[in-house]
Design an enzyme around this catalytic site. Structure first.
Site, PDB file in Angstrom:
ATOM      1  NE  ARG A   1      22.961  32.258  28.848  1.00  6.91           N
ATOM      2  CZ  ARG A   1      23.433  31.041  29.120  1.00  6.91           C
ATOM      3  NH1 ARG A   1      23.786  30.225  28.144  1.00  6.91           N
ATOM      4  NH2 ARG A   1      23.544  30.631  30.363  1.00  6.91           N
TER       5      ARG A   1
ATOM      6  NE  ARG B   1      64.078  70.196  60.920  1.00  7.36           N
ATOM      7  CZ  ARG B   1      64.541  69.091  61.473  1.00  7.36           C
ATOM      8  NH1 ARG B   1      64.223  67.900  61.001  1.00  7.36           N
ATOM      9  NH2 ARG B   1      65.330  69.162  62.527  1.00  7.36           N
TER      10      ARG B   1
ATOM     11  CE  LYS C   1      31.221  32.807  25.353  1.00  3.50           C
ATOM     12  NZ  LYS C   1      30.129  31.811  25.344  1.00  3.50           N
TER      13      LYS C   1
END
Ligand code: UD1
Ligand code: CA
Length: 459
Positions: A15, A422, A22
Site C-alpha cells: 500500500r 582587484r 516499507k
C-alpha cells in the site's frame, strides 16, 4: 537477564506504492526500522536480529549504516508473523534470555512500554502488548480472563462475540527464547489466512499450563505505517511529541507547529527557536543559542550563545563555537568557526576554519572546489575579510590580516598584512556627462524612427 530484539521487517508494504521497502521509509529523517530499534534500545538488548524479505538487500544496506550491530536474516517467503520469528532461531542459537518481538513498521513504542513488558515477564511466561484503539477494525483480539491472556484471535477467524472485544493485539511479544521457539514449532497454518500466526503461541502456551498476560499501552504508540497517509500521520505524531518535549525541556519555540525536528535533534535549554526552522539529522544545539526564522540545519553543532539566521543554512560538519553569528543567506559546510566569529550576510563558507573574533564581510565565498578536488581555506583570529572577497582555496589568511573588498585571493596572506587583489580604480573627469549625452541622442533617434513607423502603419 539478557534480551534479544527480533524485528519483523519482511513484509512488502504494497500500500505504500513504493520501490523502497516499507520499513526504510523515513520519519524525522530516520527509517521506520531504526525507530523500532531505538524503542527497543531501552532494554539494552545484547542481540538484535532483523527479519528481512521484500527488498532484503536494501534493508541490509540500511541496517549496516544505521545499526551495524544488528544481524539480518532472510525470510524467503512471507508465510506469516510466526514463520518470520522462526527465521531468527539460527541467529539466536545458544542465546539464553528473553526475546522481544517488534514490528519494523511500528515506530512509536515508548521505551517505558517495553520496560513494562520485561517487568511483567517476571510473573508470566508470555507477555503480549495490547491496546484499545478508537476503532478496533481488523486487529487481532485479546481474549482475557483477569490478568490471564487465554488466546489471541485474528479478526478474520473471530466470532461475532470475539470481534466485540475492544482490547487488541499490537503484535509485540516477550518470552524466553527457548520457550518462544518451542511454542512456534507447534504453530500451524490452519486458519483463514493460511499463515503461521505468531499470536497463536498464546493458546499453545496455555495448553502447556504456562502463564500469559497482556500489558497495555496508548493506541498512539502502536500506530503502524501501511500507506503514505499513515507515514504522514506518523511524521506529524513524531513532530508533535518532539515539540512538546523541547518545550518541556526549557526550549522556546515561538511557533511550535512550524519547527521540524529530526529523530536525534538535541536542543539545550534557554535556546530560542523562531518560526519555520528545520532540523535534519545530526544536530546539537547547546543552551542559550538563538535559531532565527527560516533556517535549515543538519549535521552541525551550535554552541552556547551562538546566533543563526534568519535564513541561514548549516550543512554537515558546520561547527559553531560560542557566540558565533551566522546571518541571513549564509551557507556553512564542513567548517569550524571559532568563538565570536561573524559571517552576517550572503556568504558561502565551506571546508574552512575561521578564527576567533574574525569578521567575514558580506558576499564572501570560499571557492573550495576546482571541479575535481575540494580544498581548505584557513583564516586566523581577529582577521577581517572585506565584502565580496573570493578566497580561492587552498589558501591561508593569517591572524589580524585583512582583505580588501572585491578581492580574489589566490595566495596566502601573512598575519597583520592587508591583501588587495582587484583592478585599480581610474576616474575620468567629465566622462559621465559625455556618455550621458551620447546615450540620450541614441534614444531620441530610436523614438523618432518608432513614431515614423506608426504613422506609416496608420495610412
Ligand atoms: C498482525 C497480528 C494482529 C495484530 C496486528 C497489529 C498476526 C497473525 N496478526 O496482523 O494480531 O493485531 O499485527 O498490527 O501476527 N511480517 C513479516 N513476515 C511475514 C508476515 C509479516 O516479516 O511473513 C511483518 C510485516 O512486515 C509487519 C509485521 O510482521 O511488519 C506484521 O505483519 P502484518 O501482515 O501487517 O500483520 P497484520 O495482519 O497486520
Ligand atoms: Ca499490519
Amino acid at each position: 537477564m539478557s534480551t534479544a530484539l527480533v524485528i519483523l521487517a519482511a513484509g512488502m508494504g504494497s500500500r505504500m506504492k513504493s520501490d523502497l521497502p516499507k520499513v526504510l521509509h523515513k520519519v524525522a529523517g530516520a527509517p521506520l526500522l531504526v525507530h523500532a530499534i531505538t524503542s527497543g534500545a531501552a532494554v539494552n538488548p545484547s542481540r538484535l536480529v532483523v527479519v528481512a524479505g521484500h527488498g532484503a538487500d536494501k534493508v541490509r544496506g540500511a541496517v549496516e549504516t544505521w545499526a551495524p550491530e544488528a544481524e539480518v536474516v532472510i525470510q524467503g517467503e512471507q508465510l506469516g508473523t510466526g514463520h518470520a520469528v522462526l527465521q531468527a532461531r539460527n541467529a539466536l542459537q545458544g542465546f539464553e534470555g528473553d526475546v522481544i518481538v517488534l514490528y519494523g513498521d511500528t515506530p512509536f513504542i515508548q521505551p517505558d512500554t517495553i520496560a513494562r513488558m520485561v517487568e511483567a515477564r517476571e510473573k508470566h511466561d508470555v507477555v503480549v502488548l495490547g491496546f484499545e484503539p478508537a476503532d478496533p477494525a481488523r486487529y487481532g483480539r485479546l481474549v482475557m480472563e483477569g490478568d490471564q491472556l487465554h488466546r489471541i484471535v485474528e479478526y478474520k477467524d473471530a466470532s461475532a462475540a470475539e470481534r466485540a472485544i475492544t482490547l487488541c493485539n499490537s503484535g509485540l511479544v516477550a518470552a524466553d527464547a527457548a520457550v518462544l521457539f518451542d511454542l512456534l514449532d507447534q504453530v500451524g497454518n490452519d486458519n483463514a489466512a493460511g499463515e503461521y500466526y505468531l499470536p497463536d503461541i498464546v493458546a499453545i502456551a496455555k495448553e502447556r499450563n504456562l502463564s500469559a498476560t497482556a500489558v497495555t499501552c496508548d493506541a498512539s504508540e502502536t500506530l503502524g505505517v501501511n500507506s503514505r497517509t499513515e507515514l504522514a500521520q506518523a511524521e506529524a505524531l513524531f513532530q508533535a511529541r518532539a515539540r512538546a518535549e523541547a518545550l518541556e525541556n526549557g526550549v522556546t519555540l515561538q511557533a511550535p507547529e512550524t519547527v521540524f525536528f529530526a529523530h536525534d535533534t538535541f536542543v539545550g535549554r534557554d535556546t530560542v527557536i523562531e518560526p519555520n526552522v528545520i532540523f535534519g539529522p545530526g544536530v546539537t544545539v547547546e543552551s542559550g543559542a538563538e535559531i532565527r526564522a527560516f533556517s535549515h540545519l543538519e549535521g552541525c553543532h551550535v554552541s552556547q550563545g551562538a546566533q543563526v539566521g534568519p535564513y541561514a543554512r548549516l550543512r554537515p560538519g558546520a561547527e559553531l563555537a560560542e557566540k558565533v553569528r551566522i546571518g541571513n543567506f549564509v551557507e556553512v559546510k564542513n567548517a569550524l568557526l571559532d568563538e565570536g566569529a561573524k559571517v552576517n550576510h550572503l556568504s558561502y563558507i565551506g571546508d574552512a576554519t575561521v578564527g576567533a573574533a574574525t569578521n567575514i564581510g558580506a558576499g564572501t565565498i570560499t571557492c573550495n572546489y576546482d571541479g575535481v578536488l575540494k580544498h581548505r581555506t584557513e583564516i586566523g583570529d581577529h582577521a577581517f575579510i572585506g565584502s565580496n572577497t573570493m578566497l580561492v582555496a587552498p589558501v591561508k589568511i593569517g591572524n589580524r590580516a585583512m582583505t580588501g573588498s572585491g578581492s580574489v585571493i589566490t595566495k596566502d596572506v601573512a598575519a597583520d598584512a592587508l591583501a588587495v587583489a582587484r583592478a585599480r580604480q581610474e576616474n575620468k573627469a567629465g566622462f559621465a556627462s559625455k556618455l550621458y549625452d551620447i546615450l540620450m541622442a541614441k534614444k531620441a533617434k530610436r523614438d523618432a524612427a518608432k513614431a515614423a513607423d506608426k504613422t506609416e502603419g496608420n495610412q
